[in-house]
Design a protein around this motif. Sequence first.
Motif, PDB file in Angstrom:
ATOM      1  N   PRO A 252       0.831  -1.213   0.000  1.00 25.82           N
ATOM      2  CA  PRO A 252       0.000   0.000   0.000  1.00 25.82           C
ATOM      3  C   PRO A 252       0.865   1.262   0.000  1.00 25.82           C
ATOM      4  O   PRO A 252       1.977   1.272   0.527  1.00 25.82           O
ATOM      5  CB  PRO A 252      -0.799  -0.120   1.307  1.00 25.82           C
ATOM      6  CG  PRO A 252      -0.750  -1.566   1.662  1.00 25.82           C
ATOM      7  CD  PRO A 252       0.558  -2.078   1.152  1.00 25.82           C
ATOM      8  N   SER A 253       0.327   2.329  -0.575  1.00 29.48           N
ATOM      9  CA  SER A 253       1.037   3.610  -0.635  1.00 29.48           C
ATOM     10  C   SER A 253       0.763   4.397   0.631  1.00 29.48           C
ATOM     11  O   SER A 253      -0.365   4.833   0.874  1.00 29.48           O
ATOM     12  CB  SER A 253       0.576   4.401  -1.858  1.00 29.48           C
ATOM     13  OG  SER A 253       0.800   3.666  -3.049  1.00 29.48           O
ATOM     14  N   ASP A 254       1.810   4.567   1.445  1.00 32.52           N
ATOM     15  CA  ASP A 254       1.657   5.273   2.720  1.00 32.52           C
ATOM     16  C   ASP A 254       2.175   6.700   2.688  1.00 32.52           C
ATOM     17  O   ASP A 254       2.057   7.423   3.675  1.00 32.52           O
ATOM     18  CB  ASP A 254       2.393   4.500   3.824  1.00 32.52           C
ATOM     19  CG  ASP A 254       1.799   3.117   4.061  1.00 32.52           C
ATOM     20  OD1 ASP A 254       0.573   2.985   3.924  1.00 32.52           O
ATOM     21  OD2 ASP A 254       2.563   2.188   4.373  1.00 32.52           O
ATOM     22  N   SER A 255       2.779   7.109   1.588  1.00 35.08           N
ATOM     23  CA  SER A 255       3.338   8.456   1.505  1.00 35.08           C
ATOM     24  C   SER A 255       3.275   8.915   0.051  1.00 35.08           C
ATOM     25  O   SER A 255       3.082   8.098  -0.862  1.00 35.08           O
ATOM     26  CB  SER A 255       4.790   8.454   1.985  1.00 35.08           C
ATOM     27  OG  SER A 255       5.613   7.708   1.091  1.00 35.08           O
ATOM     28  N   PRO A 256       3.429  10.232  -0.190  1.00 34.81           N
ATOM     29  CA  PRO A 256       3.432  10.717  -1.575  1.00 34.81           C
ATOM     30  C   PRO A 256       4.498  10.050  -2.434  1.00 34.81           C
ATOM     31  O   PRO A 256       4.271   9.779  -3.618  1.00 34.81           O
ATOM     32  CB  PRO A 256       3.693  12.218  -1.413  1.00 34.81           C
ATOM     33  CG  PRO A 256       3.162  12.544  -0.058  1.00 34.81           C
ATOM     34  CD  PRO A 256       3.450  11.342   0.781  1.00 34.81           C
ATOM     35  N   SER A 257       5.677   9.785  -1.861  1.00 42.44           N
ATOM     36  CA  SER A 257       6.727   9.129  -2.644  1.00 42.44           C
ATOM     37  C   SER A 257       6.321   7.704  -3.019  1.00 42.44           C
ATOM     38  O   SER A 257       6.608   7.237  -4.121  1.00 42.44           O
ATOM     39  CB  SER A 257       8.045   9.115  -1.864  1.00 42.44           C
ATOM     40  OG  SER A 257       7.916   8.380  -0.662  1.00 42.44           O
ATOM     41  N   ASP A 258       5.631   7.002  -2.093  1.00 42.69           N
ATOM     42  CA  ASP A 258       5.140   5.658  -2.399  1.00 42.69           C
ATOM     43  C   ASP A 258       4.111   5.697  -3.530  1.00 42.69           C
ATOM     44  O   ASP A 258       4.098   4.825  -4.398  1.00 42.69           O
ATOM     45  CB  ASP A 258       4.503   5.024  -1.165  1.00 42.69           C
ATOM     46  CG  ASP A 258       5.522   4.639  -0.107  1.00 42.69           C
ATOM     47  OD1 ASP A 258       6.713   4.538  -0.454  1.00 42.69           O
ATOM     48  OD2 ASP A 258       5.122   4.442   1.054  1.00 42.69           O
ATOM     49  N   VAL A 259       3.248   6.694  -3.493  1.00 46.17           N
ATOM     50  CA  VAL A 259       2.235   6.835  -4.553  1.00 46.17           C
ATOM     51  C   VAL A 259       2.917   6.991  -5.910  1.00 46.17           C
ATOM     52  O   VAL A 259       2.535   6.339  -6.896  1.00 46.17           O
ATOM     53  CB  VAL A 259       1.317   8.038  -4.271  1.00 46.17           C
ATOM     54  CG1 VAL A 259       0.403   8.305  -5.476  1.00 46.17           C
ATOM     55  CG2 VAL A 259       0.486   7.792  -3.021  1.00 46.17           C
ATOM     56  N   LEU A 260       3.948   7.833  -5.961  1.00 44.48           N
ATOM     57  CA  LEU A 260       4.664   8.071  -7.218  1.00 44.48           C
ATOM     58  C   LEU A 260       5.380   6.806  -7.683  1.00 44.48           C
ATOM     59  O   LEU A 260       5.277   6.422  -8.862  1.00 44.48           O
ATOM     60  CB  LEU A 260       5.664   9.207  -7.042  1.00 44.48           C
ATOM     61  CG  LEU A 260       6.519   9.558  -8.273  1.00 44.48           C
ATOM     62  CD1 LEU A 260       5.618  10.009  -9.418  1.00 44.48           C
ATOM     63  CD2 LEU A 260       7.533  10.641  -7.918  1.00 44.48           C
ATOM     64  N   ILE A 261       6.100   6.151  -6.774  1.00 46.53           N
ATOM     65  CA  ILE A 261       6.843   4.933  -7.138  1.00 46.53           C
ATOM     66  C   ILE A 261       5.895   3.840  -7.620  1.00 46.53           C
ATOM     67  O   ILE A 261       6.149   3.178  -8.634  1.00 46.53           O
ATOM     68  CB  ILE A 261       7.676   4.449  -5.938  1.00 46.53           C
ATOM     69  CG1 ILE A 261       8.812   5.424  -5.648  1.00 46.53           C
ATOM     70  CG2 ILE A 261       8.235   3.050  -6.205  1.00 46.53           C
ATOM     71  CD1 ILE A 261       9.557   5.137  -4.364  1.00 46.53           C
ATOM     72  N   ASN A 262       4.793   3.652  -6.908  1.00 42.87           N
ATOM     73  CA  ASN A 262       3.843   2.616  -7.298  1.00 42.87           C
ATOM     74  C   ASN A 262       3.185   2.924  -8.638  1.00 42.87           C
ATOM     75  O   ASN A 262       2.939   2.020  -9.446  1.00 42.87           O
ATOM     76  CB  ASN A 262       2.774   2.439  -6.223  1.00 42.87           C
ATOM     77  CG  ASN A 262       3.294   1.704  -5.006  1.00 42.87           C
ATOM     78  OD1 ASN A 262       4.447   1.259  -4.979  1.00 42.87           O
ATOM     79  ND2 ASN A 262       2.462   1.553  -3.991  1.00 42.87           N
ATOM     80  N   PHE A 263       2.911   4.216  -8.881  1.00 43.88           N
ATOM     81  CA  PHE A 263       2.312   4.592 -10.168  1.00 43.88           C
ATOM     82  C   PHE A 263       3.269   4.281 -11.312  1.00 43.88           C
ATOM     83  O   PHE A 263       2.872   3.689 -12.323  1.00 43.88           O
ATOM     84  CB  PHE A 263       1.958   6.072 -10.174  1.00 43.88           C
ATOM     85  CG  PHE A 263       1.492   6.575 -11.517  1.00 43.88           C
ATOM     86  CD1 PHE A 263       0.212   6.294 -11.969  1.00 43.88           C
ATOM     87  CD2 PHE A 263       2.350   7.289 -12.350  1.00 43.88           C
ATOM     88  CE1 PHE A 263      -0.210   6.732 -13.218  1.00 43.88           C
ATOM     89  CE2 PHE A 263       1.938   7.733 -13.597  1.00 43.88           C
ATOM     90  CZ  PHE A 263       0.647   7.450 -14.033  1.00 43.88           C
ATOM     91  N   ILE A 264       4.543   4.685 -11.165  1.00 43.11           N
ATOM     92  CA  ILE A 264       5.529   4.426 -12.222  1.00 43.11           C
ATOM     93  C   ILE A 264       5.706   2.925 -12.422  1.00 43.11           C
ATOM     94  O   ILE A 264       5.800   2.449 -13.560  1.00 43.11           O
ATOM     95  CB  ILE A 264       6.869   5.096 -11.870  1.00 43.11           C
ATOM     96  CG1 ILE A 264       6.716   6.621 -11.886  1.00 43.11           C
ATOM     97  CG2 ILE A 264       7.968   4.673 -12.839  1.00 43.11           C
ATOM     98  CD1 ILE A 264       7.942   7.368 -11.402  1.00 43.11           C
TER      99      ILE A 264
END
Length: 356
Positions: A252-264
Amino acid sequence: MTSSHESSKRLLFPLVNALVFMMLFGVIGYYLLDLTRWLLAGMVTGLGIGLVVEFGLGLIGGWIYRRRVLLSALLEVVLVIAFVGPFAYFYMNTTPKQHTVCCIEGSGLGDAVEAVRIPVANGETLAGWYAPPVDGSGAVVMVLHGNGGDRTGSLAHARVLHEEGFGVLVYDQRASGESTGHQRSIGLYDQRDITPIIDWLAARPEVDEQRIGGVGLSLGAHILLGAAPDELRLKALWADGLGVNNGDDLPPSDSPSDVLINFISRQAYWMAEAYLDEQLIPCKQLIPQVAPRPLMLVAGGQDPFEGEFNRAYEPYLGEHGELWIIDNAGHTAGLRTEPELYPARMIDFFDKALRQ
């Protein structure tokens, strides 16, 4: 005269944009060892976007035209994050890595080791080194290297096994080392090769078809895991450095950086599936299908993501699976950081699975 001068000035932004994209794509080309082609692609892309923005928005005029540099920058950031970056990520992992592999004399696999070429799926041929079992059990373990490597990256693990009497096979994955193939496939095409490899091993008189196992390192672990549900002759699997297979394996994406990494990452997986015309099956779906055969997941605790990924797989292991996180090890570095414990556990694992 004024009109000509004004048109020349309006070409400045497209030309600067082309230069920016040449630098951006040039970095990609540098790492892909294909600088000229990527520079040209950057020039065409940047110039095209610049012309569309400058002259397209010029027809609209007003606030939108005055903010054309900002708007084009935002467009290009989205383009890079959503398409260029993910494309470069998977494309870099599908280009061939063929080269001469040296040398069998230094393999450390004993006097009986031989150079082999194994015909596999799609008419390809895999180059490798095979050392027969010396304990009379007929047990053989395939050892698969990681992404972008060759059979020499498997030798340390293979030597440990061979010194304990197991037969071992190390080979170059397709389009790697001395094996044939026009592209690597992040393991998808390589999964098809496991059955013909086991067929080849089973045809050897010294090999017991019911005593064949596999060690997978990084990408090698993904290959074996992908093949295991359909290839029941793969009796035991030691998976060191398993990552994620597709977006469903991502935490799961717990931070903005995780959201970006998971999206890419999701974009890269989606592009890879479209490019290779194959579906990436989540590790969480594949792991339960290995049972009741034994499966060992090994993860390096020093890797920023590997421990997290493998802990998420633990609930899917069942009673025949096990997770071992080596806290002081990086990616696939457990044998080096635990030179006594790692061989002991690996030998015990294959002893129980293949020789008892």
